[in-house]
Design a protein around this motif. Structure first.
Motif, PDB file in Angstrom:
ATOM      1  N   ASN A   1      -7.576   5.230   8.354  1.00  0.00           N
ATOM      2  CA  ASN A   1      -7.005   4.303   9.336  1.00  0.00           C
ATOM      3  C   ASN A   1      -6.928   4.922  10.731  1.00  0.00           C
ATOM      4  O   ASN A   1      -7.610   4.474  11.665  1.00  0.00           O
ATOM      5  CB  ASN A   1      -5.625   3.874   8.815  1.00  0.00           C
ATOM      6  CG  ASN A   1      -5.011   2.755   9.627  1.00  0.00           C
ATOM      7  OD1 ASN A   1      -5.305   2.602  10.807  1.00  0.00           O
ATOM      8  ND2 ASN A   1      -4.152   1.978   9.005  1.00  0.00           N
TER       9      ASN A   1
ATOM     10  N   LYS B   1      -4.827  -6.396   3.657  1.00  0.00           N
ATOM     11  CA  LYS B   1      -5.461  -6.031   4.935  1.00  0.00           C
ATOM     12  C   LYS B   1      -6.637  -6.986   5.146  1.00  0.00           C
ATOM     13  O   LYS B   1      -6.454  -8.178   5.117  1.00  0.00           O
ATOM     14  CB  LYS B   1      -5.940  -4.576   4.889  1.00  0.00           C
ATOM     15  CG  LYS B   1      -4.832  -3.580   4.583  1.00  0.00           C
ATOM     16  CD  LYS B   1      -3.980  -3.307   5.806  1.00  0.00           C
ATOM     17  CE  LYS B   1      -2.722  -2.519   5.500  1.00  0.00           C
ATOM     18  NZ  LYS B   1      -2.966  -1.153   5.074  1.00  0.00           N
TER      19      LYS B   1
ATOM     20  N   GLY C   1       0.824  -1.202   0.000  1.00  0.00           N
ATOM     21  CA  GLY C   1       0.000   0.000   0.000  1.00  0.00           C
ATOM     22  C   GLY C   1       0.855   1.246   0.000  1.00  0.00           C
ATOM     23  O   GLY C   1       0.505   2.265  -0.619  1.00  0.00           O
ATOM     24  N   THR C   2       1.982   1.177   0.682  1.00  0.00           N
ATOM     25  CA  THR C   2       2.906   2.305   0.696  1.00  0.00           C
ATOM     26  C   THR C   2       3.427   2.570  -0.717  1.00  0.00           C
ATOM     27  O   THR C   2       3.423   3.721  -1.189  1.00  0.00           O
ATOM     28  CB  THR C   2       4.089   2.012   1.648  1.00  0.00           C
ATOM     29  OG1 THR C   2       3.572   1.898   2.972  1.00  0.00           O
ATOM     30  CG2 THR C   2       5.138   3.102   1.590  1.00  0.00           C
TER      31      THR C   2
ATOM     32  N   ARG D   1      -8.222   0.776   2.228  1.00  0.00           N
ATOM     33  CA  ARG D   1      -9.343   0.149   2.934  1.00  0.00           C
ATOM     34  C   ARG D   1     -10.694   0.487   2.301  1.00  0.00           C
ATOM     35  O   ARG D   1     -11.711   0.492   2.994  1.00  0.00           O
ATOM     36  CB  ARG D   1      -9.322   0.624   4.396  1.00  0.00           C
ATOM     37  CG  ARG D   1      -8.031   0.320   5.097  1.00  0.00           C
ATOM     38  CD  ARG D   1      -7.923   0.916   6.483  1.00  0.00           C
ATOM     39  NE  ARG D   1      -6.779   0.315   7.148  1.00  0.00           N
ATOM     40  CZ  ARG D   1      -6.768  -0.899   7.677  1.00  0.00           C
ATOM     41  NH1 ARG D   1      -7.870  -1.619   7.676  1.00  0.00           N
ATOM     42  NH2 ARG D   1      -5.683  -1.390   8.222  1.00  0.00           N
TER      43      ARG D   1
ATOM     44  N   ASP E   1      -6.230   7.447  -1.119  1.00  0.00           N
ATOM     45  CA  ASP E   1      -5.642   6.283  -0.456  1.00  0.00           C
ATOM     46  C   ASP E   1      -6.816   5.365  -0.118  1.00  0.00           C
ATOM     47  O   ASP E   1      -7.505   5.538   0.882  1.00  0.00           O
ATOM     48  CB  ASP E   1      -4.880   6.698   0.803  1.00  0.00           C
ATOM     49  CG  ASP E   1      -4.252   5.493   1.518  1.00  0.00           C
ATOM     50  OD1 ASP E   1      -4.648   4.353   1.205  1.00  0.00           O
ATOM     51  OD2 ASP E   1      -3.388   5.705   2.387  1.00  0.00           O
TER      52      ASP E   1
HETATM   53  C1  LIG Z   1      -2.236  -0.270   5.467  1.00  0.00           C
HETATM   54  C2  LIG Z   1      -2.470   1.005   4.802  1.00  0.00           C
HETATM   55  C3  LIG Z   1      -1.625   1.445   3.777  1.00  0.00           C
HETATM   56  C4  LIG Z   1      -0.448   0.665   3.234  1.00  0.00           C
HETATM   57  O1  LIG Z   1       0.344  -0.003   4.102  1.00  0.00           O
HETATM   58  P1  LIG Z   1       1.431  -1.093   3.664  1.00  0.00           P
HETATM   59  O2  LIG Z   1       1.804  -1.656   4.972  1.00  0.00           O
HETATM   60  O3  LIG Z   1       2.500  -0.404   2.963  1.00  0.00           O
HETATM   61  O4  LIG Z   1       0.750  -2.086   2.771  1.00  0.00           O
HETATM   62  C5  LIG Z   1      -1.897   2.657   3.183  1.00  0.00           C
HETATM   63  N1  LIG Z   1      -2.949   3.389   3.569  1.00  0.00           N
HETATM   64  C6  LIG Z   1      -3.796   2.986   4.531  1.00  0.00           C
HETATM   65  C7  LIG Z   1      -4.969   3.841   4.877  1.00  0.00           C
HETATM   66  C8  LIG Z   1      -3.585   1.785   5.190  1.00  0.00           C
HETATM   67  O5  LIG Z   1      -4.435   1.395   6.145  1.00  0.00           O
END
Ligand SMILES: *Cc1c(COP(=O)(O)O)cnc(C)c1O
Length: 344
Positions: free
Chosen positions: A142, A202, A61-62, A174, A171
């Motif tokens: 988040n 996730k 996600g990053t 979720r 983003d």
């Molecule tokens: C988990 C998450 C990410 C990405 O996280 P990674 O650990 O890099 O996969 C990005 N945005 C949100 C809102 C998240 O909850």
């Protein structure tokens, strides 16, 4: 020792035997050459889900957020996002290190901003300013506690952003949680954005993977940066197969996680010394506070751990618990029971 109830994050889910089977049987090719049929199928599936032309499978996600931001900005630009947003707080400084942008932060309410706040933050042409290149929203949010952006607020931001010609990024790590909770489709949200993301690892329960989603031209440029960031993968169909399985089998069931989060929140509300806003629990993330003299968060977490329940400390008094695929209603009841016990 009883089985662990791991509520630290929905990233702890493990691939089920059926998901592993799908991975083992995946048809593969070299994805850097766009020749992996399973990756291509996942990308088409997610582009369609979001109502966009194209999508790109990436490691995390990053990486998805950072690629989308890198592709749409230049070094020295400014982007707007909410203060507690994931790309700003939880991506290891990548905005500065990789995109080279500075961030204009807005204080939202549980991660949700007002359009007037954004209006005030967008830069007007002036040699002293870093130009506003992108407005970023997060849904669900988040750190906002899995909060859902109301569609009308999102539309208002888009109307303003369009009027000043500023692109928007979502983003959507979720986003499926928001969709299951509201009955809206991913494309109902995605329509307001130039770029979006989706996280498969996730609540959806895949071991690895996210997608960047947008126009074909945008994805072509993102593809180059993915290679530059070291994210070009070869026979990645093995991983994409898990993602396809996750979307086909684990999306609708996110409602069970939301149900379990409600159950846990109501249980916590009845315990002396713990403080929770049950109404703030909209999806699968709950935050609560410890309000008992001499009981610190680390001490409480240790006591929970001894009883086989894991949660995450997120501040001097705050704890996060996240429900997911590998947590049952019975596990939730046990977590509540254990909380009662350790709070006495
Ligand atoms: C988990 C998450 C990410 C990405 O996280 P990674 O650990 O890099 O996969 C990005 N945005 C949100 C809102 C998240 O909850």
């Amino acid at each position: 020792m009883p089985e662990l109830v791991d509520l630290r994050s929905d990233t702890v889910t493990k691939p089920s035997p059926a998901m592993r089977q799908a991975m083992a049987e995946a048809e593969v090719g070299d994805d850097v050459f766009h020749e992996d049929p399973t990756v291509n199928r996942l990308e088409e599936m997610v582009a369609e889900l979001y109502g966009k032309e194209a999508a790109l499978f990436v490691a995390s996600g990053t990486m998805a957020n950072q690629l989308a931001i890198r592709t749409q900005t230049h070094h020295g630009d400014e982007i707007i996002m909410e203060r507690t947003s994931h790309p700003f707080n939880s991506e290891s400084g990548a905005l500065a290190a990789l995109a080279g942008v500075q961030v204009n932060l807005i204080d939202g309410k549980r991660g949700i901003m007002e359009v007037d706040q954004i209006k005030a933050a967008v830069r007007t042409p002036n040699v002293h300013h870093a130009p506003t290149a992108l407005i970023c929203l997060e849904n669900t949010h988040n750190r906002g506690g899995g909060s859902i952006w109301p569609l009308d607020k999102m539309r208002a931001v888009w109307e303003f952003a369009s009027s000043v010609g500023t692109p928007m990024h979502l983003d959507g790590a979720r986003l499926m949680n928001a969709c299951v909770a509201t009955g809206l489709r991913p494309k109902d949200y995605a329509v307001y954005f130039d770029s979006c993301t989706l996280c498969l690892s996730k609540g959806l329960g895949a071991p690895v993977g996210s997608l960047v989603i947008g126009s074909r031209d945008f994805i072509v440029r993102t593809h180059r940066f993915r290679k530059q960031f070291g994210g070009g993968m070869r026979q990645a169909g093995i991983l994409a197969a898990a993602g396809i399985y996750a979307l086909e089998h684990n999306a609708e069931r996110l409602s069970e996680d939301h149900f379990n989060a409600q159950r846990l929140a109501r249980g916590i509300a009845e315990i002396d010394g713990l403080d929770i806003d049950v109404n703030a629990v909209e999806t699968n993330i709950i935050y609560f506070h410890v309000r008992k003299p001499d009981l610190t968060v680390p001490l409480l977490l240790d006591r929970l751990k001894v009883e086989g329940v894991l949660m995450l400390g997120t501040g001097p008094t705050s704890i996060r618990a996240v429900t997911h695929l590998d947590v049952t209603k019975e596990d939730i009841d046990r977590a509540i029971e254990v909380l009662h016990k350790v709070m006495q």
